[in-house]
Design a protein around this motif. Structure first.
Motif, PDB file in Angstrom:
ATOM      1  N   ALA A 145       0.829  -1.208   0.000  1.00  0.00           N
ATOM      2  CA  ALA A 145       0.000   0.000   0.000  1.00  0.00           C
ATOM      3  C   ALA A 145       0.864   1.258   0.000  1.00  0.00           C
ATOM      4  O   ALA A 145       0.569   2.225  -0.716  1.00  0.00           O
ATOM      5  N   VAL A 146       1.928   1.257   0.776  1.00  0.00           N
ATOM      6  CA  VAL A 146       2.826   2.419   0.831  1.00  0.00           C
ATOM      7  C   VAL A 146       3.470   2.657  -0.540  1.00  0.00           C
ATOM      8  O   VAL A 146       3.580   3.806  -0.992  1.00  0.00           O
ATOM      9  N   HIS A 147       3.865   1.601  -1.229  1.00  0.00           N
ATOM     10  CA  HIS A 147       4.462   1.760  -2.562  1.00  0.00           C
ATOM     11  C   HIS A 147       3.458   2.347  -3.551  1.00  0.00           C
ATOM     12  O   HIS A 147       3.801   3.236  -4.334  1.00  0.00           O
ATOM     13  N   PHE A 148       2.221   1.853  -3.526  1.00  0.00           N
ATOM     14  CA  PHE A 148       1.182   2.421  -4.398  1.00  0.00           C
ATOM     15  C   PHE A 148       0.922   3.888  -4.043  1.00  0.00           C
ATOM     16  O   PHE A 148       0.756   4.740  -4.911  1.00  0.00           O
ATOM     17  N   GLN A 149       0.881   4.173  -2.749  1.00  0.00           N
ATOM     18  CA  GLN A 149       0.647   5.541  -2.292  1.00  0.00           C
ATOM     19  C   GLN A 149       1.754   6.468  -2.791  1.00  0.00           C
ATOM     20  O   GLN A 149       1.487   7.564  -3.282  1.00  0.00           O
TER      21      GLN A 149
END
Length: 134
Positions: A100-104
């Motif tokens: 999720a952090v990478h997508f964010q």
């Protein structure tokens, strides 16, 4: 008829032999505990894990999710694509944190769900109706 009797006696004899061997040698051993599916995530830093939010399902059950707001949007009018992450069978939204952090960071808004009976979506247990899974 004679061959049927011989087959039945042979089958009974083999079954009794196997039962005797199981008793003598203790039978099958207990299955060793499986490694946790969460093991690969034990060293991840969760200090920036978003707080859990809830939405009520049709049956009134509170289902949990985490929101990772886009780092690109500067106003409510900015159009941002969204991603919905659904964890595996024995995980939770927390296990989706690193992805999720990478997508964010790539400019997407991310929603990581805790499907019914997992993570913060309680109660745990059996689902009585298939449409209540999510």
């Amino acid at each position: 008829m004679k061959s049927l009797v011989i087959t039945l006696i042979s089958t009974l004899g083999i079954s009794l032999l196997l039962l005797a061997l199981a008793i003598v040698f203790g039978g099958p051993k207990a299955i060793p505990a499986l490694g946790s599916i969460s093991q690969p995530f034990k060293d991840i830093d969760y200090s920036d894990l978003p707080q859990v939010s809830y939405v009520n399902a049709r049956d009134g059950q509170a289902l949990a999710y985490r929101t990772y707001a886009s780092l690109v949007a500067t106003s409510c009018e900015d159009k941002v694509s969204s991603v919905v992450l659904v964890h595996g069978s024995s995980a939770s939204s927390q296990s989706m944190h690193q992805l999720a952090v990478h997508f964010q960071q790539a400019g997407l808004s991310v929603y990581a769900l805790d499907i019914r009976g997992h993570g913060e979506s309680v109660p745990l247990g059996n689902t009585i109706y298939i449409k209540y899974v999510i």
